[in-house]
Structure formats: structure tokens, C-alpha cells
Design an enzyme around this catalytic site. Structure first.
Site, short mmCIF file in Angstrom:
data_model
loop_
_atom_site.label_atom_id
_atom_site.label_comp_id
_atom_site.label_asym_id
_atom_site.label_seq_id
_atom_site.Cartn_x
_atom_site.Cartn_y
_atom_site.Cartn_z
N ASP A 31 69.71 41.57 111.27
CA ASP A 31 70.53 42.45 112.10
C ASP A 31 71.06 41.79 113.37
OD1 ASP A 31 68.31 42.26 113.72
OD2 ASP A 31 67.71 44.35 113.50
N TYR B 289 69.44 33.45 119.33
CA TYR B 289 68.38 32.51 118.92
C TYR B 289 68.76 31.06 119.16
CZ TYR B 289 65.56 36.23 116.91
OH TYR B 289 64.79 37.34 116.75
#
Ligand code: NAD
Ligand code: G6P
Ligand code: MN
Length: 441
Positions: free
Chosen positions: A171, A263
């Protein structure tokens, strides 16, 4: 209208209550007739299952709902299986994060040494679970978001090479699009992204306005520079997530071409990130003290009172809604676009064909139709090729029970990058994962 049978694997997950509520909210768009929760931990799953019984009696009485620890009850006659298991549970996530950090390297759920440790556990549990599912429901769509999704996707590709009904999806790209929409004050559905990468390691090269066709990237760059970056649901987020999103500003100052996945920060700034993480109290601790407590407290209250009532409106769960929309796209062949994890096969022209990559795809009854992004620049290619190798070596280590392959993966990982350190980390994680990893020789 056709109605579907759905199973959630990892019924005791902290995300399940969000799913139960979302199945009610979306019952017109994605109609279901049967819902089964499955978990290997009956005690953990019970309060969530009891919550479900109370919720559906109030708002969806025609639904055939149950929960079980028996695969023979859970898996037959399924159309869609949502997989959200956490191999080793949150206590092992703590170790994945604490052990590397105590040794001076990033410990994180899905990246670095912790991510690879979790990856080896997930190879074991996910492959076993998918075999069990296929015994009972050979044609069910398996929608996996169990982490680390990059390594799980590679393992499932190798174990089930001819299975066209396994889709891995995360997601976070959608969370970032939603965050961009908050920044620009537009509806997130009006944005049409172009994206490439691996799971938890990618970039948006364009974000178009669907109506005008304008590429909003220059405006986004300028606005991030001026205002910083926040998650769409900032008000509901713990501080560490606000810091993670805020760091997008730094990344875009240094690498202004694209919008990064949050990330990417771990890969691009491992030293800075490591020095700002607390080895005594990591994200796992925050989840155990926060989301896990909140979810099980809500379940306990509902069971005690025998009603959900207004709590139905407490959580708006973007993750669950996205996953149900994924199932809806497949079920009704809507061809809606999602960012999904697929076998490369030329989507990123200069990356190996058998890499599992994350790109935009149209999603319909035959699965994802990925969109090509062409040749990516040398810098991004270099980063991704290294990480593809690392993820593949972890899956090699799983299949070959090979300490050497694991050592190579740890050495190659940008968050470690040193063979002696890699060996120290690997040895510590072998010890911590006894009985949960294949025995590496
Ligand atoms: P959690 O520990 O609260 O829940 C996981 C559940 O899985 C537990 O109830 C556990 O008993 C169960 N479980 C463990 N091994 C199992 C197995 N072999 N078979 C069946 N059930 C098993 O964890 P959580 O924080 O709720 O997260 C659940 C999972 O969903 C994690 O893997 C997490 O990383 C993933 N997740 C992924 C995304 C994404 O975008 N990719 C988003 C949200 C959550
Ligand atoms: C995002 C990622 C997931 C990850 C989650 C971690 O949603 O896409 O893959 O599991 O964040 O969240 P947590 O709150 O558990 O740290
Ligand atoms: Mn993810």
C-alpha cells in the site's frame, strides 16, 4: 450480482478490524457472501473473530462469517484469499529491529538485515500456506501483502511458476499518492502516477493530472521544498511515521528528479538513518504499545458491551479499502490502475526479466497488465540491480539451506555493505531465528 467467498489469512492481525469494517462499507461495490478468518494462533484471533460476529450481526446479517484455525474449514470454495500473516509475530519483528541496531546497523521491518531475517521466515511460512490453500482452492485469487513483500514475491514466483492467480501488492505507493493529494489539496483519485522500482524501493517519475494531462511533478517538487511532506492521515500517525514522511523533503533536495518512496531513505542515507533510530525502542515497540493495544482494547470493549455501535466510524482504513478495491478490479474486470509487484519481463527495460518489480498496472479479470517505464537511469539501475541480487540470494539461501548465499545477500545489502559485519549480523540472526529459518549450512 455475483457474490464472493473471501478468506483472510492472519485473522488475528492488527489490520483485520479495519478489513471487517471495510467489507461492510464496500458491500455494494464488492459483495461477499462468505468471510472466514484463518490464523495459526487461535487465542490471538478469537477476540477479532468475536468482534466480527457482533459487527456483522449489526450491519451485515446476511454474511456467512466464521473464524478458524483449521485449513480444511478455511480454504475450500474460496474466490479471494487476503494474506496478511506475520511470520514469527511482532516479538520476532522486535528482534529483527533490535539486534541489528544494537550492532550498529539499521534494524527495520522490511529492509536491511531485519528485512532479510523476516524474509527467510516468510519464505518458510508463506510457501507452506500457499500449498495448503491450493489443495482446497486451486483457482482462488491469492492477494498477498505479507511482508517482506519483495522477498515473498520472489519466493512465490519460484515455488509456483505457473500460478497466474497470485498477486503481491503493497500500500505504500498509494499512501504516497494520497499524501501528494493532501499536499496539493486535490482528490487523490485525480492523480495518475508513473512509478518504477522494487517493493519498498521505488520512485514516481511523473504524477499526471488525469483531467488536464499536466505533469504535476515540478509543482510537487516546489511544494515539498516549501512545505515539507506529511502522510495523508498525519493526524492518526505515530511520530516515527511523521519523521519518515518528512524525510522525503531531504531526499528530493538531493535527488530532485523523482518523488521517492519513503523506504528509499533507508537505502540512500543508511548512516544518518541508523544514527536516528533508537536500539532500545524501535517501531516494533511503538506498534506493540500503540496499534496492537488499541485494536485488542477495542475488541475487548465490543465483546464486553456486545455491540460495535459508533466504533464503526472510528477507523478509516485506507489499506483495507485499497485491498478490497484490488479484489473488486479483478472480480468485475474494471481495469483500474494499481501499483503492483510483478515479474519484470521488460517493464523496466534494463533490469533482468526475472526480477520482481513494482510498477503501475491495469488490473482486471486476468490479473495485472503492467505498464512499461523504459530504460531507467544508471543511478537507479545501480541501486536496484544490487537489491534485486540481494533479494534473490535470500531466496537462494532458503532453497539451498545455504549460509554462504545468506552471507552474500547480507554483504551485498546497502544497509550492511561489509563482509565481516554481514557475518556478525547473520550469526546473531541465525541464533535468534532457530526453528523458524531453514537450518543454514
Ligand atoms: P500481526 O502480528 O498483528 O498479525 C499477523 C497475524 O498473522 C497474527 O495473528 C499471527 O498469529 C498470524 N500468523 C503468523 N504466522 C501465520 C501463519 N503461518 N499462518 C497464518 N497466520 C499466521 O501483524 P500486523 O502488524 O497486523 O501485520 C500483518 C502483516 O501484514 C505483516 O506481514 C505486515 O508486514 C503486513 N502488511 C503489509 C502491508 C503492505 O503494504 N505490504 C501493509 C500492512 C500490513
Ligand atoms: C506500510 C508498508 C507496509 C508495512 C507498514 C508498516 O504500510 O507498506 O509494508 O508493513 O507500513 O507499518 P507499521 O505501522 O507496522 O510500522
Ligand atoms: Mn509495503
Amino acid at each position: 450480482m455475483e457474490k464472493f467467498n473471501v478468506c483472510i489469512v492472519g485473522g488475528g492481525s492488527t489490520y483485520t478490524l479495519g478489513f471487517l469494517k471495510s467489507f461492510v462499507r464496500l458491500k455494494e461495490e464488492f459483495p461477499i457472501k462468505k468471510l472466514v478468518l484463518f490464523d495459526i494462533d487461535g487465542d490471538r484471533q478469537r477476540p477479532i473473530g468475536e468482534y466480527g460476529k457482533i459487527l456483522f450481526k449489526e450491519r451485515f446479517p446476511e454474511l456467512d462469517f466464521s473464524y478458524t484455525t483449521d485449513p480444511a474449514e478455511a480454504y475450500p470454495e474460496m474466490d479471494f484469499i487476503f494474506m496478511q500473516m506475520r511470520a514469527g509475530g511482532l516479538p520476532m519483528r522486535r528482534k529483527d529491529e533490535h539486534i541489528p541496531l544494537s550492532m550498529g546497523k539499521i534494524g527495520q521491518e522490511t529492509v536491511g538485515a531485519g528485512g532479510m531475517a523476516y524474509g527467510l521466515r516468510s519464505c518458510v511460512d508463506m510457501i507452506e500456506a500457499v500449498h495448503q490453500i491450493r489443495e482446497y482452492s486451486p483457482n482462488a485469487w491469492i492477494l498477498n501483502y505479507s511482508n517482506p513483500a519483495a522477498i515473498v514475491a520472489e519466493a512465490l514466483r519460484r515455488e509456483f511458476p505457473d500460478d497466474q492467480r497470485i498477486l503481491n501488492i503493497c500500500d505504500q505507493p498509494e499512501n504516497i499518492i494520497r499524501s501528494v493529494s493532501r499536499l496539493l489539496n486535490v482528490d487523490w483519485n485525480s492523480l495518475d502516477p508513473v512509478y518504477f522500482g522494487l517493493n519498498h524501493y521505488g520512485w514516481f517519475t511523473h504524477i499526471y493530472d488525469k483531467k488536464t494531462g499536466e505533469d504535476l511533478l515540478p509543482l510537487i517538487r516546489k511544494t515539498v521544498h516549501e512545505k515539507g511532506f506529511l502522510p495523508q492521515d498525519a493526524e492518526q500517525r505515530d511520530k516515527s511515521w511523521l519523521d519518515t514522511y518528512g524525510f522525503v523533503q531531504t531526499m528530493m533536495e538531493d535527488f530532485p528528479d523523482y518523488i521517492p518512496n519513503t523506504y528509499d531513505g533507508y537505502y540512500l542515507y543508511p548512516e544518518y538513518k541508523c544514527s536516528h533510530l533508537n536500539p532500545e525502542y524501535t517501531r516494533a515497540d511503538e506498534v506493540i504499545d500503540g496499534r496492537e493495544k488499541r485494536v485488542f482494547a477495542e475488541a475487548a470493549e465490543v465483546i464486553k458491551e456486545g455491540k460495535v455501535g459508533d466504533r464503526f466510524h472510528a477507523i478509516s482504513d485506507a489499506h483495507a479499502e485499497m485491498m478490497i478495491k484490488v479484489a473488486e478490479a479483478i472480480a468485475f474486470n474494471t481495469n483500474q490502475r494499481f501499483i503492483v509487484i510483478v515479474k519484470n519481463d521488460g517493464a523496466i527495460a534494463n533490469l533482468q526479466n526475472d526480477a520482481m518489480v513494482e510498477v503501475v498496472a491495469e488490473l482486471g479479470i486476468n490479473g495485472p497488465r503492467p505498464m512499461r517505464v523504459g530504460t531507467i537511469p544508471q543511478f537507479y539501475y545501480g541501486l536496484l540491480a544490487q537489491q534485486v541480487s540481494c533479494e534473490k540470494l535470500i531466496v537462494d539461501a532458503y532453497y539451498e539451506h545455504s549460509y554462504q548465499k545468506a552471507l552474500e545477500a547480507f554483504t551485498l545489502n546497502r544497509l550492511i555493505n561489509d563482509a565481516k559485519k554481514a557475518r556478525e549480523l547473520l550469526d546473531a540472526l541465525v541464533e535468534a531465528n532457530k526453528g523458524q529459518w531453514p537450518e543454514l549450512k
